[in-house]
Structure formats: C-alpha cells, structure tokens
Design a protein around this motif. Sequence first.
Motif, short mmCIF file in Angstrom:
data_model
loop_
_atom_site.label_atom_id
_atom_site.label_comp_id
_atom_site.label_asym_id
_atom_site.label_seq_id
_atom_site.Cartn_x
_atom_site.Cartn_y
_atom_site.Cartn_z
N THR A 78 3.84 -2.51 6.57
CA THR A 78 4.90 -1.49 6.60
C THR A 78 6.25 -2.03 6.16
O THR A 78 6.97 -1.37 5.42
CB THR A 78 5.03 -0.90 8.01
OG1 THR A 78 5.30 -1.96 8.96
CG2 THR A 78 3.75 -0.18 8.42
N ASP A 79 6.59 -3.26 6.59
CA ASP A 79 7.91 -3.82 6.29
C ASP A 79 7.78 -5.24 5.77
O ASP A 79 6.89 -6.00 6.21
CB ASP A 79 8.80 -3.87 7.55
CG ASP A 79 8.92 -2.52 8.23
OD1 ASP A 79 8.74 -1.49 7.55
OD2 ASP A 79 9.18 -2.51 9.45
N ALA A 291 11.86 -2.89 2.97
CA ALA A 291 12.31 -4.28 2.90
C ALA A 291 13.67 -4.40 3.58
O ALA A 291 14.53 -3.52 3.43
CB ALA A 291 12.40 -4.74 1.45
N PHE A 292 13.84 -5.50 4.32
CA PHE A 292 15.08 -5.72 5.07
C PHE A 292 15.56 -7.14 4.88
O PHE A 292 14.74 -8.08 4.77
CB PHE A 292 14.85 -5.44 6.57
CG PHE A 292 14.41 -4.04 6.86
CD1 PHE A 292 15.34 -3.04 7.05
CD2 PHE A 292 13.06 -3.72 6.93
CE1 PHE A 292 14.93 -1.73 7.33
CE2 PHE A 292 12.64 -2.43 7.21
CZ PHE A 292 13.58 -1.44 7.39
N ASP A 293 16.87 -7.33 4.83
CA ASP A 293 17.42 -8.67 4.73
C ASP A 293 17.52 -9.29 6.12
O ASP A 293 17.11 -8.69 7.12
CB ASP A 293 18.75 -8.68 3.99
CG ASP A 293 19.84 -7.90 4.72
OD1 ASP A 293 19.66 -7.57 5.92
OD2 ASP A 293 20.87 -7.60 4.10
N THR A 300 15.36 -1.98 0.45
CA THR A 300 14.20 -1.43 -0.23
C THR A 300 14.52 -1.04 -1.66
O THR A 300 13.75 -1.31 -2.59
CB THR A 300 13.67 -0.20 0.53
OG1 THR A 300 13.39 -0.57 1.88
CG2 THR A 300 12.40 0.33 -0.12
N SER A 301 15.67 -0.39 -1.87
CA SER A 301 16.03 0.07 -3.21
C SER A 301 16.30 -1.09 -4.17
O SER A 301 16.24 -0.92 -5.39
CB SER A 301 17.26 0.98 -3.15
OG SER A 301 18.37 0.29 -2.60
N THR A 307 9.83 4.73 -7.42
CA THR A 307 8.44 5.14 -7.24
C THR A 307 7.66 4.15 -6.38
O THR A 307 6.43 4.17 -6.36
CB THR A 307 7.75 5.30 -8.60
OG1 THR A 307 7.97 4.12 -9.39
CG2 THR A 307 8.29 6.51 -9.35
N SER A 308 8.36 3.28 -5.67
CA SER A 308 7.79 2.33 -4.70
C SER A 308 7.00 1.18 -5.34
O SER A 308 6.28 0.47 -4.64
CB SER A 308 6.89 3.05 -3.68
OG SER A 308 7.65 3.97 -2.93
#
Length: 542
Positions: A78-79, A291-293, A300-301, A307-308
């Motif tokens: 998920t992440d 996605a996370f820093d 994420t962007s 479109t992922s």
Amino acid sequence: MRVVILGAGISGHTAALVLRRRLSQEHEVVVITPKPKWNWIPSNIWVGIGHMSADDVTFDLKEVYDKSGIRLIQARATDIHPEGSDSSAQPYVTFETTDGSSPAVQTIQYDYLINATGPRLNFEATPGLGPHGGHSLSVCTVEHAVETASALSELIKEMQAGKKKTLVVGTGHGLCTCEGAAFEYIFNLEFELRQRGVRDQARLIFLTNEAELGDFGVGGLHFENAGFITPSRVFAESLFTERGVEWITGAHVRRVDKDKIEYENLDGEILSQDFDFSMLLPPFTGVPLKAFDRAGSDITSTLFSPTSFMRVDANYQPKTFQEWRPEDWPETYQTRYPNVFAIGIAFAPPHAISRPEKNKNGTLIAPAPPRTGMPSAIMGRAVAASIGDMIEENQRDQLTVHRWPNSGGMRRLRWRQSLVRLCGVDDNVSHRPRPQNLSALWPKPPVYHRRDRACRTLDQKTSSLCFHLQSQSSSVLVDHPGIGVNVSQHSGQAIIPTRLTVFLRTFIPWQLLRFVIVNIKMTFMILKSHNSELSKKTEEKP
C-alpha cells in the motif's frame, strides 16, 4: 541485504529467481504478491476458448519459492517509504495481508526494492465494459478467461441449433494496449468455430483503436522472410481477409450496452455495433501505491505518474511526435532513489510509440505502448543483474561479465553495474543510420562486445535496430520510412557459443539422441491431441 519485490508476474518472478540464483544465502529475497498462484497470462487466450484449463496456466508460488529459498508474503503493498521514518533511516514498505494472517497491516524494511506490481485493469474507463457488472468479457486474468470460455460454449450450442451470432473482439477504449492479445484471441476463436462446425453461423468483427491493422501499438512492423519484406498491415489485412474476419480500426469505445457497442472513429462519427458475444480488453493503469518521505509528507505525485505508473530514468518532458527519440526511454529503470526500481508494466513509459491521433471531437485515439512478457522478462533479468552487482561489488563503476542462462544466445554482456544498457546505444559505436523514431524497441537490447580468447574487443555493435520474433525464419524491423536494414547482419553478432555448445552441436550420438527424444515427444503430443478431439466429437454426438 534484503531485496523486496512487489508483484510476482513475469517481471517480478523473473527478477526473484535470477536474484536468488545470483546472491548468496546471507542475502534475502522477498516477494510480496496478493495472489498465491502464478498465472502465465499469455496462455489465457487458450483458456478463453476452452482449449486449456486454469490449472494448465497456473501454479502455486509457495512451493516453488520454498524450494528456491525465496520468502513469499501473500499481501498487497500500500505504501512506500523510500527515506524511512523519523525513528529510522531504513526504507520500508507497508502492506496488507490477503491470506487472513494477523496483523493485517504490516511493514518490511528493504535495502533494494523492485516495483513489479503489474497493471490495474481499468474497466471503469468505459461504461459497461468488463465482466464485473459490465456487458463484455475478458481474458486478462485466468478467472476472466474461464468465464469467457463458459460463455463461448453456451453461444456455440445456440449456433449448433441454427442461430447466427455476431462476435466482437478487440479493445474497449481509445487508449488501450495489448492489441496483439486481441489479435491472437480472435484467430483462436475463428479456428475453434471452424473445428466445432459453426463457422458459417458466425460473423467475426475485430474492433481496435489502431489506426490500421498491424500497428500493434508500435507504429507497425516489417516482416522479413526468404528475402521478402512485408509490412504488418499487408500481413494482417491478408490474414483477416483469408479467414473472413471483418475489422473496424481507429475506434474509441464510448460505452458497452447489453447487446450494443457505441464507439467513435477517427472521423469523429458516433457509430454502433450489435453483438451477441464480445471480448474487449480494458486500458491499464498502474497499481495504486502511496509514497511518503522521511517526514511523512506525501510524495506520490513525484514518484508516480497520474496513472499510477512509477517514474524511472526516462525523459518525461512533453514532446511532439516528431521529437520522440529512443533516448527518451529508460536505461536502468531506477527511480529518483537509486535502490528503487520499477519494471514490467509498473514503470511509466515516457510517451506512446504509435502516432497519436485525435478526431474532430477532440477524442484521443492512440494505442498505448505494448506491455508484453518478453520485454518484462528482460527487464527483470537486467535489473536483477544490476542489483546483484551493487550488492556484491558495491562500486558503481565496476564493469562485470554476466552469463545469461541461454549460453547459445547472447553469451557475454557487459554493462555498468547500475547502468544496464537496456535502452542505450553507445554514441561512440559505429553503426548504420537509425530512424528518428526507434522508441518502439523498448527495452532495447544491451550493447554487447564480441571478444576473442585473449578478451580483446574485436568489435562493438548494437542490435537495437531490430526487434526479433521468436522465429528462426523471420525477423521484424520497425516500420519507419527509409529504414532499410538487413537484420541478419545484426542478429548474428550476438551469438557466441561456448565450447560445450559447439561440442554438443557436432557430437553425432548426442544429436541422434535429441532427434529420438523430440520425435517421441511429438508422437505423444499428436496422440494426445487426436484422443482429445475424438473424445470431444464423441461427446457431441446425440
């Protein structure tokens, strides 16, 4: 070191097996995938007509991975936290288990990460598309293919009762990919109808977003055979005409109703086509991941396209069709984080390959780049080799020699450990002029060196001009004006057989043994086929 692979499709499964063979047991290879079974998706086109069963194209991953020493986690990622967290700089992935294990949400740290999550089937892009609440069928998964075979069986019974039917196969959106799968399926279907004696009761229509037959999302091809070069359009149109299959090109499906497909063409006309059976492929998006820093901010962007699909080392600057270059495509499939890769369908292509078309209504009708098994497997092998180098040598500029399992093919490849030359062509290499739009050749084969026994470089060539079919009698060139390349001059340079290969090819007893074994296998296959057809005809008798 721990390598985590998200997804166990063709690219992820290949990367996992190559890494496990390459790395010592002190290093861990972990595969996270939501399904316990592996599906050879290219054979779903046979399941979809009833010639193969689900068991024929799937197997249990756990049994294979347990024997190989690969850790399997049945879960859905998920992440991604590529910078770790405030408490630890070690990157990690969050996932949700799908096998009922507890706790349902868990995390796993990694040293290297490969995103091979494959596609998300975007049926909802077209109202009424797909088997889940829609009015069309699919062969994208083995479950879909089984359902399609069942529907076809019922349809054939009606046709045997004297009813005429219209069958439509193709793409369900103007931006679809994998036109080749629809092409293969419709001719499997045509053959099955002839075998069942109901071909004269069927009207077959191929509905595609390609501007012309034979485009396949790569702008068309040329087939060379016995000295003759045939454009794929001529080949495809000849085959369709020979088999009595109609075609509709340049179509964007607007909606699918219970027995009617509404579509618009390149002229902007809104048309419809009635059907009794439809198998339409959906467009793809990437599997949604966040996605996370390190601070917990959403990136994420930055890491993914809208479109992922995951952004890698490609050129994503907006360009016109005339400005597209092969150099736009990835070389290493690394993201902005050197220890994170995306391969197979998971990576974001920089642009389409076929010329994008827009009708007078402003509707974009452009086949997306093909996402097939062969390039996915190549990416899996290459990225696994890069990670293997980075782990074993820990020197970014160290050159190494990789021996591929098929020693009779490209035996010796050299590339920088984290710069796998899948898409690059050395500027210093002397070769024939290349066409401007060679981006159809993704991923391009690695630059290779042919060497003598003293390991001196004899020459350096590139096979990036040609993209071969799996056939020894024919080869394919990119359809581009003025290409004029003799494929055989390029393809022969890559083959450097080992001494063992040369010996076995010239050792008569071994060749005789192979001849006997092959003939025995063929005999059993023919007998099995005849028995199958005989039993099928027996069952059909009243």
